[in-house]
Design a protein around this motif. Structure first.
Motif, short mmCIF file in Angstrom:
data_model
loop_
_atom_site.label_atom_id
_atom_site.label_comp_id
_atom_site.label_asym_id
_atom_site.label_seq_id
_atom_site.Cartn_x
_atom_site.Cartn_y
_atom_site.Cartn_z
N GLN A 51 33.79 36.78 22.45
CA GLN A 51 33.26 37.68 23.46
C GLN A 51 33.82 37.31 24.82
N THR A 52 34.19 38.30 25.59
CA THR A 52 34.77 38.09 26.90
C THR A 52 33.81 38.59 27.95
N GLY A 53 33.85 38.00 29.13
CA GLY A 53 32.94 38.33 30.21
C GLY A 53 33.05 39.75 30.73
N ARG A 54 32.36 40.03 31.80
CA ARG A 54 32.25 41.37 32.33
C ARG A 54 33.55 41.88 32.95
N HIS A 55 34.41 41.01 33.43
CA HIS A 55 35.65 41.46 34.07
C HIS A 55 36.79 40.59 33.55
N SER A 56 37.77 41.22 32.94
CA SER A 56 38.91 40.50 32.41
C SER A 56 40.17 41.03 33.07
N LYS A 57 41.12 40.16 33.31
CA LYS A 57 42.38 40.58 33.90
C LYS A 57 43.51 40.08 33.02
N PRO B 246 50.59 41.21 31.63
CA PRO B 246 51.70 41.17 30.68
C PRO B 246 52.95 40.50 31.23
N GLU B 247 53.12 40.52 32.55
CA GLU B 247 54.34 39.95 33.13
C GLU B 247 54.41 38.45 32.92
N THR B 248 53.27 37.80 32.87
CA THR B 248 53.26 36.37 32.62
C THR B 248 52.74 36.06 31.24
N GLY B 249 52.14 37.07 30.61
CA GLY B 249 51.56 36.86 29.30
C GLY B 249 50.35 35.95 29.35
N ARG B 250 49.60 36.01 30.45
CA ARG B 250 48.43 35.14 30.59
C ARG B 250 47.20 35.94 30.95
N HIS B 251 46.09 35.51 30.43
CA HIS B 251 44.80 36.02 30.87
C HIS B 251 44.47 35.24 32.13
N SER B 252 43.78 35.84 33.07
CA SER B 252 43.55 35.18 34.36
C SER B 252 42.80 33.86 34.23
N GLY C 10 32.94 45.68 29.71
CA GLY C 10 33.00 45.76 31.16
C GLY C 10 34.32 46.33 31.62
N THR C 11 34.99 45.62 32.53
CA THR C 11 36.23 46.09 33.15
C THR C 11 37.42 45.27 32.66
N LEU C 12 38.50 45.95 32.32
CA LEU C 12 39.74 45.29 31.95
C LEU C 12 40.83 45.78 32.89
N HIS C 13 41.50 44.85 33.55
CA HIS C 13 42.57 45.15 34.50
C HIS C 13 43.87 44.67 33.88
N ILE D 7 41.63 49.46 34.39
CA ILE D 7 42.47 49.58 35.58
C ILE D 7 43.89 49.24 35.14
N PHE D 8 44.79 50.20 35.28
CA PHE D 8 46.20 49.99 34.96
C PHE D 8 46.98 49.94 36.25
N LYS D 9 47.93 49.01 36.32
CA LYS D 9 48.72 48.89 37.54
C LYS D 9 50.17 48.58 37.19
N TRP D 10 51.08 49.34 37.78
CA TRP D 10 52.51 49.06 37.68
C TRP D 10 52.85 48.12 38.82
N SER D 11 53.94 47.39 38.72
CA SER D 11 54.33 46.51 39.82
C SER D 11 54.82 47.36 40.98
N ASN D 12 55.03 46.72 42.10
CA ASN D 12 55.49 47.43 43.29
C ASN D 12 56.99 47.63 43.31
#
Length: 100
Positions: A4-10, A13-19, A40-43, A68-73
């Motif tokens: 089980q994961t908490g309420r907000h996960s980030k 993919p660029e680093t292949g790491r969970h926050s 909850g929320t997944l970014h 929440i999906f985000k492309w790089s700048n």
């Protein structure tokens, strides 16, 4: 509950790491497939690096409420529009999602 994961996960993919992971631990977006109890929320950022995006199986994550999906700048003029569409289609969430 195990897995089980908490309420907000980030997920990055660029680093292949969970926050919450140490920097030397690397995962691809496909690692989300086994995280059945995400809620909850997944970014997810830097989507252009999500080459195995379908493996995330977001359509099976019934408890996610917000994505929440985000492309790089970076310059997206050089990035294939069809590839962008495929990534977004592969990340189609479960119908329970409240905010995208």
């Amino acid at each position: 509950m195990a897995g089980q994961t908490g309420r907000h996960s980030k997920w990055r993919p660029e680093t292949g790491r969970h926050s919450n992971q140490r920097p030397e631990t690397r995962y691809g977006i496909e690692e989300l497939k086994d995280m059945a109890y995400l809620r909850g929320t997944l970014h997810i950022s830097m989507l252009e690096n999500a080459v195995n995006s379908k493996e995330a199986k977001l359509s099976e994550k019934e408890s996610l409420q917000k994505l929440i999906f985000k492309w790089s700048n970076g310059d997206f003029n050089s990035y294939d529009e069809a590839a962008k569409e495929r990534i977004l289609e592969d990340l189609l969430p479960h119908s329970n999602i409240k905010e995208l």
